[in-house]
Design an enzyme around this catalytic site. Structure first.
Site, PDB file in Angstrom:
ATOM      1  N   GLU A  14      94.369  67.400  21.137  1.00  0.00           N
ATOM      2  CA  GLU A  14      93.357  67.646  22.163  1.00  0.00           C
ATOM      3  C   GLU A  14      93.559  66.717  23.360  1.00  0.00           C
ATOM      4  OE1 GLU A  14      91.165  70.098  22.309  1.00  0.00           O
ATOM      5  OE2 GLU A  14      92.092  70.840  20.463  1.00  0.00           O
ATOM      6  N   SER A  68     115.369  62.775  19.645  1.00  0.00           N
ATOM      7  CA  SER A  68     115.156  64.179  20.003  1.00  0.00           C
ATOM      8  C   SER A  68     116.279  65.118  19.551  1.00  0.00           C
ATOM      9  CB  SER A  68     114.949  64.309  21.515  1.00  0.00           C
ATOM     10  OG  SER A  68     113.701  63.784  21.893  1.00  0.00           O
ATOM     11  N   HIS A  78     104.965  74.704  17.254  1.00  0.00           N
ATOM     12  CA  HIS A  78     106.095  73.781  17.129  1.00  0.00           C
ATOM     13  C   HIS A  78     105.783  72.466  17.836  1.00  0.00           C
ATOM     14  CE1 HIS A  78     110.157  72.190  17.005  1.00  0.00           C
ATOM     15  NE2 HIS A  78     110.063  71.973  18.310  1.00  0.00           N
ATOM     16  N   SER A  79     105.213  72.561  19.013  1.00  0.00           N
ATOM     17  CA  SER A  79     104.783  71.388  19.787  1.00  0.00           C
ATOM     18  C   SER A  79     103.751  71.874  20.789  1.00  0.00           C
ATOM     19  CB  SER A  79     105.974  70.744  20.511  1.00  0.00           C
ATOM     20  OG  SER A  79     106.413  71.583  21.580  1.00  0.00           O
TER      21      SER A  79
END
Length: 471
Positions: A148, A234, A363-364
């Site tokens: 959020e 990453s 996923h993100s």
């Protein structure tokens, strides 16, 4: 062949007598090792004598010697090649692409949180079970609030572990603090379990001065030296060959520890997955590979990733002991990881675990998974196959948890996380000089020029940078 054997004998004779290598050229048994049950692994009867020789002491010459020392009387039903001794057949028969039966999935708890009869699992004490559930609940709350916060524009990016809490916490609980973890990016629960504070999570996501990464990484790229947890990277699967190296290092140093690395199902399509497994197998490195098979590599379904029976069979192809486990069953994950860790450390070998689960979240924060999968599917896994609810039922049935406990843990977690975010927002960002430090002992001229140019740009256009931004 006769000429080759003759030359080999001469080479070995010369090495042993002229170079005084007779102590190195020891014949070893390369036959397959037996699999052990949990009861056998925990018993002192499991002898470690077969595994006391370290791989790095010698291998190449040993195998050469094994070939030389074989009896001249060869088994007529076998063929001997440099690649190994194999039986032969006059029938031309291709190995099938896969078995007609899928590898079964190990589980302990049914969907209602009841232990399946005759389950083979490692018992969990009340204290450990309660702690596991508290961390699973805290991870849920943390994911929701940080997600959020990203939607409010307070942080730039976030990845949740919704639906995979059991893999996070149960695997962490099964490990030793000395085990070195090389994560992917969906395992913050491992760090949470090891003592990484909620404030430290917030500092990293906001990239402030208190961030141990000095604000250089994007959010959720956590890392902690003191918790034996490598920083998230990453690029997909790069941590797997590194884990093989870490495991081999622990082996050479004779540490009572192993490397543990995580990967998603999509990462198994990377070359580093295969290189990592092969390195670990050949080096006999103590590494536990944990693959979270959640069905989706962002928007790519597993049916478009591979034709094999999932991930578990890939371990066998590399000579690695493997198991498929219900990743939504905390007791099954705990038992499997703890047993795998014991095998890795005591037997000095890699182990592969395929944890079957479902990624409930996107996923993100850069993804909208409803574009490629049905909302009803997501809701089903969120409500009916929720790993946190499943484990809670078992803890409650044992009389170890109550509604009052539930309300208290979630309320406290929410309060602490909100306070951590508020504090993290107030911290200044690291100065620009941190962009150019910690790489070279003496800063090269080109970096000095870049640093100077950036400073001039900030002074020229201060409106493009946040208030209080330090040069």
């Amino acid at each position: 062949m006769a000429i080759w054997f003759s030359r080999s004998r001469n080479i070995v004779f010369s090495l042993r007598h002229n170079l005084n290598l007779s102590g190195i050229l020891i014949k070893r048994d390369y036959s397959p090792r037996p699999a052990f049950t949990n009861s056998q692994l925990s018993s002192k009867s499991v002898c470690l004598d077969s595994f006391t020789s370290l791989r790095h002491e010698s291998t190449a010459v040993e195998k050469q010697l094994d070939l030389v020392q074989q009896s001249d009387e060869e088994d007529p039903q076998e063929l001997n090649f440099p690649g190994g001794k194999v039986g032969y057949t006059s029938e031309m028969k291709f190995i099938p692409e896969s078995s007609s039966l899928r590898v079964p999935c190990y589980r302990v708890l049914d969907e209602d949180g009841r232990i399946i009869s005759n389950s083979d699992y490692i018992p969990v004490s009340e204290k450990l079970a309660v702690r596991m559930y508290e961390h699973m609940a805290t991870l849920q709350v943390m994911d929701h609030i940080f997600y959020e916060a990203q939607r409010q524009g307070r942080i730039s990016f976030f990845i949740t572990a919704v639906g995979e809490e059991a893999i996070n916490i149960a695997s962490a609980a099964a490990l030793s603090p000395d085990d070195v973890v090389l994560p992917q990016y969906r395992e913050p629960g491992v760090l949470l379990w090891r003592g990484f504070t909620l404030q430290e999570f917030a500092n990293q996501c906001f990239g402030n001065k208190a961030d141990r990464g000095k604000g250089r990484q994007m959010p959720v790229h956590y890392g902690s030296n003191r918790h034996n947890h490598f920083t998230v990277s990453s690029p997909i699967a790069t941590q797997l060959p590194q884990a093989a190296g870490v495991g081999y290092s622990l082996k050479m140093e004779k540490k009572n520890a192993c490397a543990v690395t995580f990967i998603g199902d999509g990462g198994t399509s990377e070359g580093d997955f295969h290189a990592g497994l092969n390195f670990a197998a050949v080096l006999e490195a103590p590494v536990v590979f944990i693959c979270r098979n959640n069905g989706w590599a962002i928007s790519t379904h597993i049916s478009e990733q591979f034709r094999s029976d999932g991930i578990v069979v890939k371990g066998q192809a590399y000579g690695i002991r493997s198991i498929r486990v219900d990743g939504n069953d905390a007791l099954a994950v705990y038992s499997a990881v703890r047993s795998a860790r014991e095998m890795a450390v005591k037997e000095q070998r890699p182990v592969l675990i395929e944890a079957m689960t479902y990624r409930v979240g996107h996923h993100s924060t850069s993804d909208d998974s409803t574009k490629y999968r049905a909302a009803d599917e997501i809701q089903y896994w969120k409500m009916s196959r929720n790993p946190v609810n499943r484990f809670r039922k078992w803890v409650e049935d044992n009389g170890w948890w109550s509604e009052e406990d539930e309300s208290k843990i979630r309320s406290n977690a929410r309060k602490q996380i909100l306070q951590a975010i508020q504090a993290a927002e107030k911290w200044d960002k690291p100065p620009l000089t941190e962009l150019f430090s910690d790489v070279y002992d003496v800063k090269p001229k080109n970096l000095e020029e870049q640093e100077l140019g950036l400073k001039e740009l900030v002074e020229k256009r201060p409106q493009d940078y946040p208030p209080g931004f330090q040069i």
